[in-house]
Design a protein around this motif. Structure first.
Motif, PDB file in Angstrom:
ATOM      1  N   GLU A 333      -5.664   8.561   7.964  1.00  0.00           N
ATOM      2  CA  GLU A 333      -5.048   7.340   8.495  1.00  0.00           C
ATOM      3  C   GLU A 333      -5.892   6.107   8.169  1.00  0.00           C
ATOM      4  N   GLN A 334      -7.217   6.258   8.341  1.00  0.00           N
ATOM      5  CA  GLN A 334      -8.097   5.139   8.024  1.00  0.00           C
ATOM      6  C   GLN A 334      -8.011   4.773   6.546  1.00  0.00           C
ATOM      7  N   ARG A 335      -7.911   5.821   5.713  1.00  0.00           N
ATOM      8  CA  ARG A 335      -7.829   5.567   4.277  1.00  0.00           C
ATOM      9  C   ARG A 335      -6.519   4.839   3.945  1.00  0.00           C
ATOM     10  N   ARG A 336      -5.403   5.316   4.551  1.00  0.00           N
ATOM     11  CA  ARG A 336      -4.108   4.672   4.260  1.00  0.00           C
ATOM     12  C   ARG A 336      -4.129   3.198   4.669  1.00  0.00           C
ATOM     13  N   LYS A 337      -4.724   2.914   5.831  1.00  0.00           N
ATOM     14  CA  LYS A 337      -4.783   1.531   6.279  1.00  0.00           C
ATOM     15  C   LYS A 337      -5.575   0.665   5.304  1.00  0.00           C
ATOM     16  N   LEU A 338      -6.671   1.232   4.794  1.00  0.00           N
ATOM     17  CA  LEU A 338      -7.489   0.476   3.834  1.00  0.00           C
ATOM     18  C   LEU A 338      -6.730   0.282   2.522  1.00  0.00           C
ATOM     19  N   GLU A 339      -5.994   1.298   2.133  1.00  0.00           N
ATOM     20  CA  GLU A 339      -5.212   1.175   0.896  1.00  0.00           C
ATOM     21  C   GLU A 339      -4.139   0.094   1.039  1.00  0.00           C
ATOM     22  N   GLU A 340      -3.518   0.053   2.225  1.00  0.00           N
ATOM     23  CA  GLU A 340      -2.518  -0.989   2.475  1.00  0.00           C
ATOM     24  C   GLU A 340      -3.148  -2.375   2.419  1.00  0.00           C
TER      25      GLU A 340
END
Length: 369
Positions: A333-340
């Motif tokens: 989830e943290q990675r997806r948020k950073l990717e966004e």
């Protein structure tokens, strides 16, 4: 018969020279041509005698006036028997010959000054502190009060020089003085020396001395304590004690004049959005405000939390150098948020395929769209 030279020419002074100029001129020549400095040199002896004769006339107002009016002839009949000259040279210009040729009585010599190097901590110079140091030094003997004579006895006057510390001998046309060999210039003799100090009048002790460390002092600061050095001989005043401060390095803080430098790490979110953190100051926890957009290496200040200014009511600042921590081991989830976030800013990034990405056959270009 050799004609005498003009006295002003002999001393190399003009006719209007004052007493000090005449005295300085004679002193220079007397030191240059003194027989003790030129043993066996007849020419130097003659020049010394000539300069002394000129000085004897020009230093005396009455003789000088008559010489100015009538020259050498005007001095005939006056008390100017230079051939049998026997004046005391110390009477001419103080103790210059005593200093140069050992002819003066021993004078009390001021005690030796001491230096003590005192190591202190950063906390000591921030809060101030009283410390006691132990100083080994020479002190006046309490048994004889510095006289050097055994208790109940007295120092006697030297019978050879009669207390002058020097004896005089006639050498040709003048009288020479030298240090008395019996009392060695002291003018006094100790028949029964004091046992504790062995006749020196001085003993070695270790003395406790209190030192007040002022707030704000730094390495190299020097305190002077007058009269706390070693005692002088023969009643002379004592020397001074100099205490030199050395502030030891601190494990967490670096001093920069009156500022204290330390460091703290914040997250990239705190650096971006701002916030408050707590850091360890010299006197406990301190709150630090992080402005939004703080960059790596920024220096943020907490006012008046540094080192006090010497003899002032204010202090320097606590300066915090900022480091930014990069997060590790992000969850999905943290990675997806950073990717966004990266997509919103149009930034490229490296994507590592997860289990579901590989199962669905997604590629890097699809993942980064």
């Amino acid at each position: 018969m050799t004609q005498k030279r003009d006295y002003y020419e002999v001393l190399d002074v003009n006719r209007g020279a004052d007493a000090d100029e005449i005295k300085k001129a004679y002193r220079k020549l007397a030191i240059q041509y003194h027989p003790d400095k030129n043993p066996g040199n007849k020419e130097a002896e003659d020049k010394f005698k000539e300069a002394t004769e000129a000085y004897e006339v020009l230093r005396d107002p009455e003789k000088r006036d008559r010489y100015n009016r009538y020259g050498h002839a005007g001095l005939e009949g006056m008390d100017t028997d230079f051939g049998g000259f026997s004046m005391n040279l110390d009477d001419i210009f103080g103790d210059v010959f005593g200093d140069l040729f050992g002819g003066s009585q021993r004078r009390p010599k001021r005690g030796r000054s001491l230096q003590y190097n005192l190591d202190v901590t950063l906390e000591d110079v921030i809060h101030g502190k009283e410390v006691t140091i132990q100083v080994p030094r020479v002190e006046t003997c309490s048994e004889c009060n510095g006289s050097g004579a055994k208790k109940g006895t007295q120092v006697i006057t030297c019978p050879q020089c009669h207390g002058r510390g020097q004896i005089s001998q006639s050498q040709g046309f003048f009288m020479m003085s030298r240090t008395c060999p019996q009392c060695r210039g002291a003018g006094e003799i100790i028949e029964e020396p004091c046992p504790p100090c062995r006749g020196r009048g001085l003993v070695r002790n270790t003395r406790d001395i209190k030192i007040n460390i002022d707030k704000g002092v730094d390495t190299g600061f020097k305190y002077q304590y007058r009269g706390q050095g070693e005692a002088g001989a023969n009643g002379a005043p004592p020397g001074d004690l100099f205490v030199v401060i050395n502030v030891a390095p601190h494990e967490r803080f670096q001093r920069q004049q009156n500022d204290l430098i330390t460091s703290a790490k914040i997250s990239f979110v705190q650096a971006t959005l701002g916030g408050k953190i707590e850091i360890e100051g010299i006197d406990g926890r301190e709150e630090l405000q992080i402005p939004p957009g703080t960059q790596y290496g920024a220096q943020l200040r907490i006012p008046n939390k540094g080192v006090p200014h010497y003899k002032r009511s204010y202090s320097g600042d606590l300066v915090v150098e900022i480091g930014i921590e990069t997060p590790k081991n992000l969850n999905d989830e943290q990675r997806r948020k950073l990717e966004e976030f990266a997509k919103l800013r149009g930034e490229s990034y490296h994507h590592e395929h997860g289990f579901w990405d590989k199962l669905l056959g997604r590629h890097d270009d699809e993942a980064s769209e």
